[in-house]
Design a protein around this motif. Structure first.
Motif, short mmCIF file in Angstrom:
data_model
loop_
_atom_site.label_atom_id
_atom_site.label_comp_id
_atom_site.label_asym_id
_atom_site.label_seq_id
_atom_site.Cartn_x
_atom_site.Cartn_y
_atom_site.Cartn_z
N GLU A 164 5.00 4.43 -1.53
CA GLU A 164 4.92 5.78 -2.33
C GLU A 164 5.37 5.54 -3.81
OE1 GLU A 164 3.99 9.04 -0.73
OE2 GLU A 164 2.97 7.47 0.27
N PHE A 165 6.18 4.84 -3.78
CA PHE A 165 6.78 4.86 -5.58
C PHE A 165 5.91 4.19 -6.09
CE2 PHE A 165 9.12 2.82 -8.59
CZ PHE A 165 9.91 3.93 -9.29
N ALA A 166 5.41 2.94 -5.89
CA ALA A 166 4.59 2.11 -6.76
C ALA A 166 3.00 2.42 -6.83
CB ALA A 166 4.67 0.76 -6.20
N GLY A 167 2.86 3.15 -5.55
CA GLY A 167 1.15 3.53 -5.39
C GLY A 167 0.28 2.52 -4.95
N VAL A 168 0.80 1.69 -4.14
CA VAL A 168 -0.04 0.31 -3.44
C VAL A 168 0.13 0.78 -2.22
CG1 VAL A 168 1.85 -1.03 -3.78
CG2 VAL A 168 -0.20 -2.08 -3.38
N ASP A 169 -1.01 0.63 -1.43
CA ASP A 169 -1.21 0.54 0.24
C ASP A 169 -1.23 -0.92 0.55
OD1 ASP A 169 -1.74 0.70 2.93
OD2 ASP A 169 -2.26 2.87 2.73
N LEU A 170 0.00 -1.38 0.99
CA LEU A 170 0.10 -2.76 1.38
C LEU A 170 -0.95 -3.25 2.78
CD1 LEU A 170 3.58 -3.50 0.33
CD2 LEU A 170 1.41 -4.27 -0.57
N GLN A 171 -1.34 -2.28 3.70
CA GLN A 171 -1.83 -2.31 4.77
C GLN A 171 -3.25 -2.08 4.59
OE1 GLN A 171 -0.01 -3.28 7.44
NE2 GLN A 171 1.56 -3.08 5.92
N GLN A 172 -3.96 -1.04 3.69
CA GLN A 172 -5.03 -1.07 3.21
C GLN A 172 -5.41 -1.76 1.99
OE1 GLN A 172 -6.93 3.00 3.88
NE2 GLN A 172 -4.85 3.75 3.32
N HIS A 173 -4.73 -2.36 1.57
CA HIS A 173 -4.99 -3.43 0.18
C HIS A 173 -5.60 -2.45 -0.68
CE1 HIS A 173 -5.74 -5.94 4.17
NE2 HIS A 173 -4.20 -5.86 3.97
N THR A 174 -4.96 -1.18 -1.00
CA THR A 174 -5.76 -0.38 -1.85
C THR A 174 -4.54 0.26 -2.89
OG1 THR A 174 -5.54 1.33 -0.46
CG2 THR A 174 -7.37 0.32 -0.52
N VAL A 175 -5.12 0.96 -3.83
CA VAL A 175 -4.16 1.54 -4.94
C VAL A 175 -4.28 2.65 -5.02
CG1 VAL A 175 -3.70 -0.79 -6.28
CG2 VAL A 175 -5.38 1.01 -7.00
N HIS A 176 -3.26 3.58 -5.78
CA HIS A 176 -3.19 4.99 -6.03
C HIS A 176 -4.39 4.99 -7.07
CE1 HIS A 176 -2.35 8.96 -7.42
NE2 HIS A 176 -1.26 9.14 -6.33
N PRO A 177 -5.37 6.22 -6.72
CA PRO A 177 -6.58 6.16 -7.71
C PRO A 177 -5.92 6.48 -9.27
CG PRO A 177 -6.19 8.41 -6.42
CD PRO A 177 -5.39 7.25 -5.88
N ASP A 178 -4.82 6.90 -9.54
CA ASP A 178 -4.23 7.19 -10.83
C ASP A 178 -3.33 5.93 -11.41
OD1 ASP A 178 -5.53 9.84 -10.76
OD2 ASP A 178 -3.70 10.83 -9.97
N ASP A 221 11.48 0.84 4.39
CA ASP A 221 11.62 0.34 3.16
C ASP A 221 10.21 0.16 2.46
OD1 ASP A 221 14.27 0.36 3.18
OD2 ASP A 221 14.38 -1.56 3.88
N VAL A 222 9.19 -0.21 3.39
CA VAL A 222 7.88 -0.69 2.93
C VAL A 222 7.23 0.70 2.69
CG1 VAL A 222 5.60 -1.77 3.34
CG2 VAL A 222 7.73 -2.71 4.08
N ARG A 223 7.41 1.55 3.46
CA ARG A 223 6.42 2.86 3.19
C ARG A 223 7.19 3.49 1.86
NH1 ARG A 223 4.60 0.69 6.96
NH2 ARG A 223 3.50 -0.64 5.23
N ALA A 224 8.42 3.49 1.81
CA ALA A 224 9.01 4.22 0.35
C ALA A 224 8.52 3.21 -0.90
CB ALA A 224 10.54 4.23 0.63
N PHE A 225 8.44 2.07 -0.62
CA PHE A 225 7.85 1.11 -2.02
C PHE A 225 6.52 1.56 -2.53
CE2 PHE A 225 6.02 -2.48 -3.63
CZ PHE A 225 6.70 -2.50 -4.92
N SER A 241 3.69 11.27 -2.70
CA SER A 241 4.68 11.73 -1.84
C SER A 241 4.30 12.30 -0.67
CB SER A 241 5.70 12.93 -2.59
OG SER A 241 6.73 13.48 -1.51
N GLY A 242 4.47 11.68 0.54
CA GLY A 242 4.05 12.10 1.83
C GLY A 242 2.67 11.49 2.28
N GLY A 243 1.97 10.55 1.44
CA GLY A 243 1.03 9.64 1.68
C GLY A 243 -0.47 10.41 1.56
N GLU A 244 -0.36 11.68 1.03
CA GLU A 244 -1.60 12.33 0.91
C GLU A 244 -2.61 11.54 0.05
OE1 GLU A 244 -3.04 13.73 -2.16
OE2 GLU A 244 -1.58 12.94 -3.32
N TRP A 245 -2.20 10.69 -0.96
CA TRP A 245 -3.04 9.92 -1.68
C TRP A 245 -3.84 8.75 -1.05
CZ3 TRP A 245 -1.94 4.68 -2.27
CH2 TRP A 245 -0.64 4.39 -1.78
N ARG A 246 -3.14 8.60 0.09
CA ARG A 246 -3.69 7.20 0.64
C ARG A 246 -5.19 7.36 1.12
NH1 ARG A 246 0.69 3.63 2.37
NH2 ARG A 246 2.51 4.68 1.94
N SER A 247 -5.85 8.62 1.53
CA SER A 247 -7.09 8.88 1.78
C SER A 247 -7.90 8.85 0.55
CB SER A 247 -7.34 10.13 2.59
OG SER A 247 -6.73 11.20 1.66
#
Length: 319
Positions: free
Chosen positions: A279-293, A273-277, A304-310
């Motif tokens: 991906e949908f929202a663009g927030v990484d709750l473990q790294q405390h970061t957000v999607h660049p867009d 549930d957390v990972r799906a949220f 989708s698939g977590g590629e944005w996390r890096s």
């Protein structure tokens, strides 16, 4: 006629009576309204709701201010007063309503044609410019984006204005404006252990996991008092009162520590549930970061698939 349960968690708020009066006066159908109010009163607000005690539309949970135990507990009290109304409308105790706000909100919700829709955004502001003079400050409809990380890991939000081409679909709920199916009160009742900051991200996560969908509000039918001023001598704040009262300071510290621990557990939670949220929202709750867009307000889901996390980045505080 469809009924609306208005949920208000109020802490020593001298705007509460004005808020209720505005909602009743400006409603197209005041007879359809029901109120669930957690009234945590001080000596200056104890009698604010006296005139409504015999009004069958009102359900009140009233306690003295020093027995308050945080925003989550108060909002849960409001959920517990749900009695089958068609809609819930969670707001704050310091609001002003536009004419026919009730009919306009129902109309906008029904236009979504989505029984799982929740309308939520930050309302435009009003402010006091003199003791009895209010000024309204218009703003554009918005989508919530991550603004900062409280305590280093809890997302807080800012309302970023929608563009003409921006999708109304959002991920984050505003604590002071939520309108949706009344059954949310029983299917996703508020987390009582969240003391104050963090209620919006936790409820957003839980509502998402339950299958509800957030949409920005276009017809801004309420105004919100964000900043208190020198023209409001009775303005009080839960965290300030408790921290400045010797016998309550320790209770507050315990509540806040408990709240932070509960939020940490949520962010790990049921991993799927957390990972799906995220991906949908663009927030990484473990790294405390957000999607660049994120701040470009693209269509959701953000990833989708977590590629944005890096490529994720620290939140960008908004002006």
């Amino acid at each position: 006629m469809k009924k609306i349960l208005i949920e208000i968690a109020s802490y020593r708020d001298d705007e509460l009576g004005k808020t209720v009066a505005s909602l009743l006066r400006q409603a197209k159908h005041p007879e359809r309204l029901r109120f669930a109010i957690a009234h945590q009163y001080g000596p200056e607000t104890e009698h604010t709701l006296d005139k409504y005690r015999d009004d069958e539309r009102f359900r009140l949970h009233e306690i003295p201010w020093h027995e308050a135990r945080g925003l989550g507990v108060a909002r849960r009290r409001c959920d517990d007063m749900y009695a089958g109304e068609d809609f819930y409308f969670q707001i704050d105790a310091h609001m002003r309503a536009e004419r026919e706000w009730d009919a306009r909100l129902v109309r906008e919700w029904e236009a979504r044609d989505d029984e799982m829709a929740i309308l939520s955004s930050y309302p435009p502001a009003y402010k006091y410019v003199a003791p009895a003079q209010v000024e309204f400050v218009p703003s554009d409809p918005n989508r919530l984006v991550v603004n900062a990380m409280y305590a280093g890991f809890v997302p807080t939000f800012f309302g970023q204005a929608l563009r003409a081409d921006t999708s109304r679909r959002g991920a984050f709920l505003a604590g002071g404006f939520q309108f949706g199916p009344g059954r949310v009160c029983t299917e996703v009742p508020y987390e009582p252990d969240v003391c104050f900051v963090g209620d919006e991200i936790i409820h957003s996560l839980r509502v998402f996991a339950a299958g509800y969908r957030v949409y920005s509000v276009l017809d801004q039918v309420l105004w919100h008092l964000y900043l208190r001023s020198e023209h409001q001598p009775n303005a009080r704040h839960f965290w300030k009162d408790f921290q400045e009262t010797s016998e309550l300071a320790e209770i507050y510290e315990q509540m806040n520590a408990r709240s932070l621990e509960v939020m940490r557990r949520y962010f790990v939670g049921q991993a799927s549930d957390v990972r799906a949220f995220e991906e949908f929202a663009g927030v990484d709750l473990q790294q405390h970061t957000v999607h660049p867009d994120m701040y470009e307000l693209p269509n959701l889901p953000m990833g989708s698939g977590g590629e944005w996390r890096s490529r994720s980045m620290a939140p960008r505080t908004q002006a």
